[in-house]
Write a protein that holds these residues in place. Structure first.
Motif, PDB file in Angstrom:
ATOM      1  N   PRO A  35      -2.391  78.221 -11.537  1.00 27.83           N
ATOM      2  CA  PRO A  35      -1.286  78.861 -12.263  1.00 27.83           C
ATOM      3  C   PRO A  35      -1.546  79.018 -13.751  1.00 27.83           C
ATOM      4  N   ASP A  36      -2.567  78.322 -14.281  1.00 23.24           N
ATOM      5  CA  ASP A  36      -2.848  78.441 -15.711  1.00 23.24           C
ATOM      6  C   ASP A  36      -4.277  78.932 -15.968  1.00 23.24           C
ATOM      7  N   ILE A  37      -5.270  78.104 -15.659  1.00 18.86           N
ATOM      8  CA  ILE A  37      -6.664  78.441 -15.969  1.00 18.86           C
ATOM      9  C   ILE A  37      -7.533  78.194 -14.743  1.00 18.86           C
ATOM     10  N   THR A  38      -8.362  79.178 -14.409  1.00 23.12           N
ATOM     11  CA  THR A  38      -9.316  79.059 -13.307  1.00 23.12           C
ATOM     12  C   THR A  38     -10.712  79.307 -13.861  1.00 23.12           C
ATOM     13  N   CYS A  39     -11.655  78.452 -13.492  1.00 27.06           N
ATOM     14  CA  CYS A  39     -13.019  78.519 -14.017  1.00 27.06           C
ATOM     15  C   CYS A  39     -13.989  78.827 -12.880  1.00 27.06           C
ATOM     16  N   LEU A  40     -14.684  79.952 -12.968  1.00 24.20           N
ATOM     17  CA  LEU A  40     -15.698  80.341 -11.991  1.00 24.20           C
ATOM     18  C   LEU A  40     -17.064  79.876 -12.491  1.00 24.20           C
ATOM     19  N   VAL A  41     -17.685  78.959 -11.755  1.00 28.74           N
ATOM     20  CA  VAL A  41     -18.960  78.369 -12.172  1.00 28.74           C
ATOM     21  C   VAL A  41     -20.058  78.822 -11.221  1.00 28.74           C
ATOM     22  N   GLY A  42     -21.175  79.235 -11.774  1.00 29.86           N
ATOM     23  CA  GLY A  42     -22.313  79.647 -10.958  1.00 29.86           C
ATOM     24  C   GLY A  42     -23.456  80.070 -11.854  1.00 29.86           C
TER      25      GLY A  42
ATOM     26  N   ASN B 262     -26.744  82.560 -13.071  1.00 32.90           N
ATOM     27  CA  ASN B 262     -26.827  83.990 -13.348  1.00 32.90           C
ATOM     28  C   ASN B 262     -26.992  84.792 -12.057  1.00 32.90           C
ATOM     29  N   GLU B 263     -26.341  85.952 -12.015  1.00 36.41           N
ATOM     30  CA  GLU B 263     -26.425  86.874 -10.874  1.00 36.41           C
ATOM     31  C   GLU B 263     -25.852  86.278  -9.590  1.00 36.41           C
ATOM     32  N   SER B 264     -24.983  85.310  -9.703  1.00 33.71           N
ATOM     33  CA  SER B 264     -24.405  84.694  -8.503  1.00 33.71           C
ATOM     34  C   SER B 264     -23.232  85.490  -7.946  1.00 33.71           C
ATOM     35  N   GLY B 265     -22.604  86.332  -8.779  1.00 32.29           N
ATOM     36  CA  GLY B 265     -21.459  87.108  -8.329  1.00 32.29           C
ATOM     37  C   GLY B 265     -20.195  86.847  -9.120  1.00 32.29           C
ATOM     38  N   LYS B 266     -20.274  86.021 -10.159  1.00 31.96           N
ATOM     39  CA  LYS B 266     -19.095  85.713 -10.975  1.00 31.96           C
ATOM     40  C   LYS B 266     -18.536  86.968 -11.633  1.00 31.96           C
TER      41      LYS B 266
ATOM     42  N   ASP C 159     -10.019  70.545 -10.593  1.00 36.97           N
ATOM     43  CA  ASP C 159      -9.184  71.352  -9.712  1.00 36.97           C
ATOM     44  C   ASP C 159      -9.184  72.815 -10.124  1.00 36.97           C
ATOM     45  N   ARG C 160      -9.606  73.089 -11.357  1.00 35.74           N
ATOM     46  CA  ARG C 160      -9.648  74.470 -11.839  1.00 35.74           C
ATOM     47  C   ARG C 160     -10.965  75.173 -11.484  1.00 35.74           C
ATOM     48  N   VAL C 161     -11.933  74.433 -11.003  1.00 33.65           N
ATOM     49  CA  VAL C 161     -13.284  74.976 -10.809  1.00 33.65           C
ATOM     50  C   VAL C 161     -13.410  75.652  -9.444  1.00 33.65           C
ATOM     51  N   ARG C 162     -14.045  76.835  -9.438  1.00 31.13           N
ATOM     52  CA  ARG C 162     -14.434  77.525  -8.212  1.00 31.13           C
ATOM     53  C   ARG C 162     -15.934  77.801  -8.322  1.00 31.13           C
ATOM     54  N   LEU C 163     -16.691  77.383  -7.321  1.00 29.06           N
ATOM     55  CA  LEU C 163     -18.138  77.582  -7.334  1.00 29.06           C
ATOM     56  C   LEU C 163     -18.493  78.930  -6.721  1.00 29.06           C
ATOM     57  N   VAL C 164     -19.361  79.666  -7.387  1.00 25.45           N
ATOM     58  CA  VAL C 164     -19.810  80.980  -6.913  1.00 25.45           C
ATOM     59  C   VAL C 164     -21.305  80.890  -6.637  1.00 25.45           C
ATOM     60  N   GLU C 165     -21.685  81.281  -5.419  1.00 31.30           N
ATOM     61  CA  GLU C 165     -23.078  81.118  -4.996  1.00 31.30           C
ATOM     62  C   GLU C 165     -23.497  82.313  -4.157  1.00 31.30           C
ATOM     63  N   ASP C 166     -24.592  82.962  -4.531  1.00 28.04           N
ATOM     64  CA  ASP C 166     -25.117  84.090  -3.756  1.00 28.04           C
ATOM     65  C   ASP C 166     -26.003  83.546  -2.638  1.00 28.04           C
ATOM     66  N   ARG C 167     -25.632  83.873  -1.391  1.00 25.53           N
ATOM     67  CA  ARG C 167     -26.357  83.330  -0.236  1.00 25.53           C
ATOM     68  C   ARG C 167     -27.184  84.388   0.489  1.00 25.53           C
ATOM     69  N   GLY C 168     -27.605  85.417  -0.244  1.00 22.03           N
ATOM     70  CA  GLY C 168     -28.515  86.398   0.329  1.00 22.03           C
ATOM     71  C   GLY C 168     -27.810  87.616   0.902  1.00 22.03           C
ATOM     72  N   LYS C 169     -28.617  88.567   1.421  1.00 19.64           N
ATOM     73  CA  LYS C 169     -28.088  89.855   1.879  1.00 19.64           C
ATOM     74  C   LYS C 169     -27.105  89.735   3.036  1.00 19.64           C
TER      75      LYS C 169
ATOM     76  N   PRO D  56     -28.501  72.843  -6.455  1.00 19.52           N
ATOM     77  CA  PRO D  56     -28.401  72.044  -7.684  1.00 19.52           C
ATOM     78  C   PRO D  56     -28.155  72.898  -8.922  1.00 19.52           C
ATOM     79  N   ASP D  57     -28.652  74.156  -8.935  1.00 15.48           N
ATOM     80  CA  ASP D  57     -28.420  75.019 -10.087  1.00 15.48           C
ATOM     81  C   ASP D  57     -26.944  75.366 -10.225  1.00 15.48           C
ATOM     82  N   THR D  58     -26.262  75.541  -9.094  1.00 10.84           N
ATOM     83  CA  THR D  58     -24.836  75.843  -9.135  1.00 10.84           C
ATOM     84  C   THR D  58     -24.045  74.639  -9.616  1.00 10.84           C
ATOM     85  N   LEU D  59     -24.453  73.451  -9.174  1.00  8.38           N
ATOM     86  CA  LEU D  59     -23.725  72.233  -9.528  1.00  8.38           C
ATOM     87  C   LEU D  59     -24.034  71.728 -10.935  1.00  8.38           C
TER      88      LEU D  59
END
Length: 655
Positions: A24-31, A33-37, A410-420, A435-438
């Motif tokens: 409801p306030d702040i959401t953080c997309l973590v990932g 480079n080129e992960s899809g954020k 609780d504000r963190v959302r992980l973004v990870e590219d898992r291929g085609k 590990p790069d995402t984390l």
């Protein structure tokens, strides 16, 4: 409206993001480079953009490796909806709708809005036709003799039949008399005014449109240029302007840029307006810019005569921005300052267009503060909390550890590219194997622990990160309750990573700072701490055992919870359904659960993470017994603090 959930499909490298919950306030997309954020932000921005130069394009945004295949299948790609967003209506939004359509017009406060590649907007909502009909009928004075007929009307078609029967005399009665035509006309007028020639669902959708937040997307490409052609920017169609020019337009509007001010020939009047802009922006910048508090904004307008290709002469006016640095007694053009400063200044200019507006807004920040020093990134997080979040929701992307708040995972959302085959995926669970995402999360936690280690004279040493979580969350909750005791705010809680490390940590820092140790169930740790008390490194009364609070010889932090409360937390984290009566034998609650599961141990951090993510919901369900136990623990710990804090700080070399 509050944005509560987002889903992106077949947009750039995102095939299906899955349902992404939004805070409801702040959401953080973590990932990384080129992960899809950025792709996720771009798709969301195009749902309802604040700027007119954003639209969907199959040619540029549909996943290239699927486009030809899907067209050969006969799919109409322009009809595909790459973005779906669920909103929850707030009380104000419901009031606006109910004023026109009546109480209960919505069966649910949840509305889903989507946009397809062709630009068409789609709404999904549940409405109650009967509630609308009741609202219209209640607004017209009808005699009691129509009560039975009215009670059977539950649709607009039924209402139209009723109006027709009133007008033609099929509904009659002594009380109606000659008033039936007037009543019929009144009802029809009310119906037409509410619907505006639309079907009811379309009319409700039309009324919803102004309530849907616009999305402000801001990235490094949105930074202000050094020189702004005032007349061209002010007269241009905004759809033809680039992102940096649209930011310049926002700055000009902040300066009330019209013929009366910036383009006025009167030097004094023009200068006064520029000084107003300079003071307003300088105050904003310096409040959240700790790197150099001696900067001042110096906007100026240059005027020169230019000759067109047709041979005419025109007056060209440019707004130019210089920054005066009191530390070095010089000014530099805006574009010669650091990337981080230019970004922050530019965003303040863009946000100024909305800060004092009632228009609903969601801010999307792509890698904000990337060019800032780590301390300045922390300043920017404070800016998000204090300035942006009270006004609107914020979603930002990052791969910097300093842009992640360790206490708000609780504000963190992980973004990870898992291929085609799978594309980019988004998850609210911090369980990525990459590990790069984390890394940003790990770095944020590590930095926070190090910061706590070397600040503050009063250390409360605990074994595990989950102990830190339980103590912090329960203390914050009890602090809000009248008459309850929380942890003294002078404590710095330091999780050292395990029972074996507690004695080593105390041995290293015990002589330099004031230490209390909260220990769990490891006997070996007890013996080693006893040795430290014998050596005078640690006072005997500064070793607190969980068992002292729970009435057992040994105990874990989990035992401070009433057993069914902790089991409820465990069940949520591991998707189980255990009850306390299911657990056999004695011992601590974690041992009893492991024995029932027939495992040696389980991840103690997952229930703590569940509490951190859903703290408001879970805390409201905790029993009074759990709160009493934690309060008792806090009182025991607080009692170990020295009564003369100043003397302790002086002895430690702080004061």
């Amino acid at each position: 409206m509050k944005l509560v959930e987002v889903r992106v499909r077949k947009f750039r490298n995102i095939l299906d993001s899955g349902s992404v919950p939004i805070q409801p306030d702040i959401t953080c997309l973590v990932g990384k480079n080129e992960s899809g954020k950025t792709a996720l932000l771009h798709a969301l921005y195009r749902l309802h953009p604040d700027r007119p130069n954003a639209e969907f394009s199959v040619a540029h945004q549909y996943p290239a490796w699927f486009e030809k295949r899907d067209r050969l299948k006969g799919e109409a790609l322009e009809k595909l909806r790459p973005i779906l967003a669920a909103f929850e209506l707030e009380d104000h939004d419901v009031s606006v709708l109910e004023e026109v359509f009546g109480p209960g017009i919505l069966r649910s406060d949840r509305v889903v809005v989507a946009r397809d590649y062709g630009g068409q907007i789609w709404y999904s909502l549940e409405i109650d036709d009967a509630a609308f009909v009741r609202h219209l009928l209640s607004a017209v004075q009808l005699p009691k003799e129509t009560d039975e007929r009215r009670s059977r009307i539950s649709s607009i078609d039924g209402l139209r039949h009723f109006i027709h029967d009133l007008r033609t005399g099929r509904v009659s009665g002594r009380e109606l008399g000659s008033m039936r035509r007037e009543i019929a006309d009144d009802l029809e007028s009310q119906l037409n005014a509410s619907l505006g020639g639309r079907k009811l669902l379309d009319a409700v959708r039309f009324a919803l449109e102004p309530l849907i937040p616009k999305f402000l997307y801001f990235s490094a490409y949105s930074s202000l240029p050094y020189a702004v052609d005032i007349r061209r920017i002010m007269s241009a169609d905004p759809a033809t302007l680039d992102d940096d020019e649209l930011t310049a337009l926002a700055l000009l509007k902040l300066a009330s840029a019209d013929e009366t001010y910036l383009q006025n020939g009167d030097y004094e009047r023009r200068t006064r307006e520029l000084e107003y802009v300079a003071n307003a922006i300088t105050d904003d910048v310096l409040k959240y810019w700790s790197q150099n508090p001696l900067l001042r904004v110096k906007p100026d307008i240059t005027q020169r005569i230019e000759q067109t290709l047709e041979g005419d002469t025109v007056l060209k006016e440019e707004l130019k921005i210089r920054i005066w640095d009191e530390r070095h007694s010089l000014s530099l053009p805006f574009n010669e300052h650091s990337t981080g400063f230019r970004w922050f200044f530019s965003f303040l200019a863009a946000f100024s267009a909305y800060e004092h507006s009632a228009e609903p807004l969601v801010i999307l920040l792509d890698e904000p503060a990337l060019g800032l020093h780590a301390r300045a990134q922390r300043d920017f997080l404070r800016f998000l909390e204090e300035r942006l979040a009270p006004r609107c929701q914020v979603i930002y992307t990052t791969h910097s550890p300093f842009m992640v708040q360790p206490g708000r995972l609780d504000r963190v959302r992980l973004v990870e590219d898992r291929g085609k085959e799978l594309g980019a995926m988004v998850s609210a669970e911090v369980t990525s194997a990459d590990p790069d995402t984390l890394f940003p999360l790990q770095g944020a936690l590590g930095f926070d622990m190090a910061r706590h280690l070397f600040t503050g004279p009063h250390k409360l040493v605990v074994e595990r990160t989950c102990d830190f979580t339980y103590l912090t969350v329960l203390s914050d909750y009890l602090r809000q309750l009248p008459g309850r005791t929380a942890l003294d705010e002078r404590w710095t809680i330091v999780p050292v990573g395990g029972a074996d490390l507690v004695p080593a940590f105390v041995a290293l820092v015990g002589n330099q700072v004031d230490v209390t140790v909260l220990i769990n169930a490891r006997k070996q740790g007890h013996r080693m701490l006893s040795a430290l008390t014998t050596q005078g490194i640690l006072q005997v009364n500064r070793v607190i055992s969980i068992g002292q609070v729970v009435g057992a010889r040994f105990g874990h932090m989990e035992d401070v919870f009433e057993p069914n409360d902790y089991l409820a937390l465990y069940n949520r984290a591991f998707d189980k359904n255990w009850k306390f009566n299911d657990l056999d034998g004695g011992g601590t609650i974690v041992y009893r659960i492991a024995r029932k599961e027939e495992i040696s141990s389980f991840d103690h951090g997952r229930p703590a993470e569940e509490l951190l993510r859903h703290r408001e919901e879970i805390m409201a369900q905790l029993s009074a017994e759990t709160l009493d136990r934690f309060e008792a623990l806090f009182k025991v710990l607080n009692a170990t603090l020295p009564s003369n804090t100043f003397q302790i700080e002086t002895d430690a070399g702080v004061a």
